[in-house]
Scaffold this motif. Structure first.
Motif, PDB file in Angstrom:
ATOM      1  N   THR A 186       0.847  -1.195   0.000  1.00  7.77           N
ATOM      2  CA  THR A 186       0.000   0.000   0.000  1.00  7.77           C
ATOM      3  C   THR A 186       0.879   1.241   0.000  1.00  7.77           C
ATOM      4  OG1 THR A 186      -1.736  -1.155   1.249  1.00  7.77           O
ATOM      5  CG2 THR A 186      -1.820   1.259   1.211  1.00  7.77           C
ATOM      6  N   LEU A 187       0.776   2.039  -1.050  1.00  4.87           N
ATOM      7  CA  LEU A 187       1.541   3.283  -1.153  1.00  4.87           C
ATOM      8  C   LEU A 187       0.608   4.399  -1.590  1.00  4.87           C
ATOM      9  CD1 LEU A 187       4.155   4.941  -1.155  1.00  4.87           C
ATOM     10  CD2 LEU A 187       4.548   4.158  -3.507  1.00  4.87           C
ATOM     11  N   ARG A 188       0.558   5.431  -0.789  1.00  7.36           N
ATOM     12  CA  ARG A 188      -0.294   6.583  -1.085  1.00  7.36           C
ATOM     13  C   ARG A 188       0.551   7.848  -1.034  1.00  7.36           C
ATOM     14  NH1 ARG A 188      -6.325   7.499   0.627  1.00  7.36           N
ATOM     15  NH2 ARG A 188      -6.568   9.738   0.308  1.00  7.36           N
ATOM     16  N   ILE A 189       0.584   8.594  -2.121  1.00  8.81           N
ATOM     17  CA  ILE A 189       1.310   9.865  -2.193  1.00  8.81           C
ATOM     18  C   ILE A 189       0.323  10.923  -2.667  1.00  8.81           C
ATOM     19  CG2 ILE A 189       3.257  11.112  -3.210  1.00  8.81           C
ATOM     20  CD1 ILE A 189       4.580   8.398  -3.755  1.00  8.81           C
ATOM     21  N   GLU A 190      -0.103  11.783  -1.754  1.00  5.61           N
ATOM     22  CA  GLU A 190      -1.143  12.769  -2.072  1.00  5.61           C
ATOM     23  C   GLU A 190      -0.640  14.187  -1.760  1.00  5.61           C
ATOM     24  OE1 GLU A 190      -4.164  12.328  -3.291  1.00  5.61           O
ATOM     25  OE2 GLU A 190      -4.705  10.218  -2.974  1.00  5.61           O
ATOM     26  N   GLU A 191      -0.855  15.085  -2.696  1.00  4.06           N
ATOM     27  CA  GLU A 191      -0.537  16.502  -2.494  1.00  4.06           C
ATOM     28  C   GLU A 191       0.918  16.706  -2.054  1.00  4.06           C
ATOM     29  OE1 GLU A 191      -2.575  18.636  -3.592  1.00  4.06           O
ATOM     30  OE2 GLU A 191      -4.246  17.253  -3.865  1.00  4.06           O
ATOM     31  N   CYS A 192       1.821  16.131  -2.828  1.00  8.57           N
ATOM     32  CA  CYS A 192       3.260  16.323  -2.621  1.00  8.57           C
ATOM     33  C   CYS A 192       3.820  16.903  -3.916  1.00  8.57           C
ATOM     34  CB  CYS A 192       3.942  15.009  -2.253  1.00  8.57           C
ATOM     35  SG  CYS A 192       3.329  14.244  -0.730  1.00  8.57           S
ATOM     36  N   GLY A 216      -3.854  10.365  -9.793  1.00 14.15           N
ATOM     37  CA  GLY A 216      -4.460   9.153 -10.303  1.00 14.15           C
ATOM     38  C   GLY A 216      -3.925   7.879  -9.677  1.00 14.15           C
ATOM     39  N   PHE A 217      -4.563   6.752 -10.038  1.00 13.44           N
ATOM     40  CA  PHE A 217      -4.097   5.431  -9.635  1.00 13.44           C
ATOM     41  C   PHE A 217      -3.153   4.893 -10.703  1.00 13.44           C
ATOM     42  CE2 PHE A 217      -7.793   5.707  -6.952  1.00 13.44           C
ATOM     43  CZ  PHE A 217      -7.471   4.946  -5.839  1.00 13.44           C
ATOM     44  N   PHE A 218      -2.098   4.218 -10.244  1.00 15.46           N
ATOM     45  CA  PHE A 218      -1.151   3.630 -11.186  1.00 15.46           C
ATOM     46  C   PHE A 218      -0.876   2.191 -10.784  1.00 15.46           C
ATOM     47  CE2 PHE A 218      -0.440   8.140 -11.495  1.00 15.46           C
ATOM     48  CZ  PHE A 218      -0.206   8.354 -12.848  1.00 15.46           C
ATOM     49  N   TYR A 219      -0.890   1.313 -11.757  1.00 15.47           N
ATOM     50  CA  TYR A 219      -0.494  -0.064 -11.505  1.00 15.47           C
ATOM     51  C   TYR A 219       1.032  -0.137 -11.494  1.00 15.47           C
ATOM     52  CZ  TYR A 219      -5.339  -1.347 -12.155  1.00 15.47           C
ATOM     53  OH  TYR A 219      -6.685  -1.445 -12.010  1.00 15.47           O
ATOM     54  N   ALA A 220       1.560  -0.763 -10.448  1.00 10.33           N
ATOM     55  CA  ALA A 220       3.009  -0.822 -10.289  1.00 10.33           C
ATOM     56  C   ALA A 220       3.595  -2.116 -10.822  1.00 10.33           C
ATOM     57  CB  ALA A 220       3.377  -0.664  -8.813  1.00 10.33           C
ATOM     58  N   SER A 228       9.671   5.560 -12.029  1.00  8.73           N
ATOM     59  CA  SER A 228       9.235   5.821 -13.401  1.00  8.73           C
ATOM     60  C   SER A 228       7.843   6.433 -13.424  1.00  8.73           C
ATOM     61  CB  SER A 228       9.263   4.531 -14.226  1.00  8.73           C
ATOM     62  OG  SER A 228       8.314   3.601 -13.759  1.00  8.73           O
ATOM     63  N   ILE A 229       6.994   6.036 -12.485  1.00 10.65           N
ATOM     64  CA  ILE A 229       5.642   6.603 -12.412  1.00 10.65           C
ATOM     65  C   ILE A 229       5.691   8.077 -12.045  1.00 10.65           C
ATOM     66  CG2 ILE A 229       3.501   6.555 -11.072  1.00 10.65           C
ATOM     67  CD1 ILE A 229       3.819   3.490 -11.025  1.00 10.65           C
ATOM     68  N   ILE A 230       6.566   8.432 -11.118  1.00 12.50           N
ATOM     69  CA  ILE A 230       6.707   9.835 -10.733  1.00 12.50           C
ATOM     70  C   ILE A 230       7.250  10.662 -11.896  1.00 12.50           C
ATOM     71  CG2 ILE A 230       7.990  11.414  -9.234  1.00 12.50           C
ATOM     72  CD1 ILE A 230       7.744   9.281  -7.033  1.00 12.50           C
ATOM     73  N   LYS A 231       8.179  10.087 -12.650  1.00 11.67           N
ATOM     74  CA  LYS A 231       8.720  10.800 -13.824  1.00 11.67           C
ATOM     75  C   LYS A 231       7.639  11.024 -14.886  1.00 11.67           C
ATOM     76  CE  LYS A 231      13.482   9.259 -13.217  1.00 11.67           C
ATOM     77  NZ  LYS A 231      14.557   8.372 -13.743  1.00 11.67           N
ATOM     78  N   ILE A 232       6.760  10.021 -15.072  1.00  8.20           N
ATOM     79  CA  ILE A 232       5.656  10.153 -16.032  1.00  8.20           C
ATOM     80  C   ILE A 232       4.742  11.284 -15.600  1.00  8.20           C
ATOM     81  CG2 ILE A 232       3.553   9.036 -16.864  1.00  8.20           C
ATOM     82  CD1 ILE A 232       5.117   6.383 -16.756  1.00  8.20           C
ATOM     83  N   LYS A 233       4.495  11.386 -14.298  1.00  8.83           N
ATOM     84  CA  LYS A 233       3.633  12.447 -13.763  1.00  8.83           C
ATOM     85  C   LYS A 233       4.195  13.817 -14.080  1.00  8.83           C
ATOM     86  CE  LYS A 233       4.363  14.179  -9.944  1.00  8.83           C
ATOM     87  NZ  LYS A 233       4.921  15.418  -9.318  1.00  8.83           N
TER      88      LYS A 233
END
Length: 235
Positions: A186-192, A216-220, A228-233
Motif C-alpha cells: 500500500t503506497l499513497r502519495i497525495e498533495e506532494c 491518479g491510480f497507477f499499476y506498479a 518511473s511513475i513519478i517521472k511520467i507524472k
C-alpha cells in the motif's frame, strides 16, 4: 543512567500539542553523556569521542501530532546512535519544523516497521536522510577508485506508506542507496507537488500492485516502478 533505563522500558510515544518541543530524545541522552553516564560522550582518558548505541527494544508505536516547532525526533550525533528493533507504527501529523524522520544508519534496526503515515508537515523534505558521515565516506571512495559500491537498505516488514500534504517533499530518500521493500503493498502519495523521485537509487517493491496519488491510480506491476511513475507524472 535513569534516563536510559526508562527508555529501555518505553513501549509507546504519544506527543500532542506541545508548542515548544524541538527534540524528542537527544537532549536528555547527550546531557547524560556529558556527565559521564553510560559511556556516552567525551572520554577524557583517551581524548576521543565515544559513541554509545541506544537500543529501544520495547518501543512499538510512535505518534506525534501538532508539534509545530519540532525539528528532530531522534538526533543521532557523535555521542549517540539509535536502534528500534520492534517499532511497528509511526504516525506524524502537522510537525512543521521536521525535515526528516530517520537517518540511513537507523534503517537496519527497523526490522518490524509495518506502517508509516506522515501528513501535513510543511518542511518535510525526505523520510530517510543519508547520514553526513556516509556522504563523506562515499565521496572519498569515489575519489580513490572512481566508483562506489551501493548499499541496499531493506525495510523487511513495511506494508503501508502514506505521504500526504507535504509541499516540500522531494522523495522518500535522496541518498544514493538502493532500497528493498519486500512486503510493501500500500503506497499513497497525495498533495506532494515537489516530489521528483521516490528514491535516488533503485527501489524493489515486489508486492506493490497499485500506487494511489492525487494525479491518479497507477499499476506498479511490470516495468513501471515507483520512480518511473513519478517521472511520467512530471512530463
Amino acid at each position: 543512567s535513569s534516563e536510559l533505563l526508562q527508555l529501555q522500558k518505553l513501549e509507546k510515544i504519544h506527543v500532542k500539542e506541545c508548542g515548544r518541543v524541538e527534540e524528542v530524545f537527544e537532549t536528555a541522552l547527550e546531557a547524560a553523556g556529558r556527565n559521564g553516564n553510560s559511556g556516552i560522550g567525551f572520554d577524557e582518558s583517551s581524548q576521543t569521542t565515544t559513541t554509545t548505541l541506544v537500543n529501544l527494544p520495547n518501543l512499538r508505536e510512535m505518534k506525534l501530532q501538532h508539534l509545530y516547532t519540532l525539528r528532530y525526533i531522534w538526533k543521532s550525533n557523535q555521542w549517540t546512535a539509535f536502534e528500534f528493533p520492534n517499532l511497528t507504527t509511526v504516525t506524524i501529523r502537522e510537525c512543521h519544523g521536521l525535515e526528516h524522520v530517520f537517518t540511513s544508519s537507523m534503517v537496519g534496526s527497523l526490522l518490524q516497521l509495518q506502517e508509516v503515515c506522515i501528513w501535513s508537515c510543511s518542511q518535510m523534505k525526505e523520510v530517510i536522510v543519508q547520514d553526513a558521515d556516509v556522504c563523506v565516506e562515499e565521496d572519498k571512495e569515489k575519489e580513490s577508485d572512481g566508483k562506489t559500491n551501493k548499499e541496499i537498505l531493506v525495510l523487511p516488514r513495511l506494508k503501508s506508506l502514506t505521504l500526504e500534504w507535504l509541499p516540500c517533499l522531494k522523495g522518500f530518500s535522496l541518498g544514493k542507496e538502493d532500497f528493498s521493500f519486500p512486503l510493501l503493498d500500500t503506497l499513497r502519495i497525495e498533495e506532494c507537488p515537489a516530489i521528483t523521485t521516490f528514491t535516488k537509487g533503485n527501489s524493489a517493491t515486489p508486492q506493490l500492485k497499485e500506487i494511489e496519488t492525487h494525479f491518479g491510480f497507477f499499476y506498479a506491476a511490470g516495468e513501471k516502478d515507483i520512480n518511473s511513475i513519478i517521472k511520467i507524472k512530471q512530463q
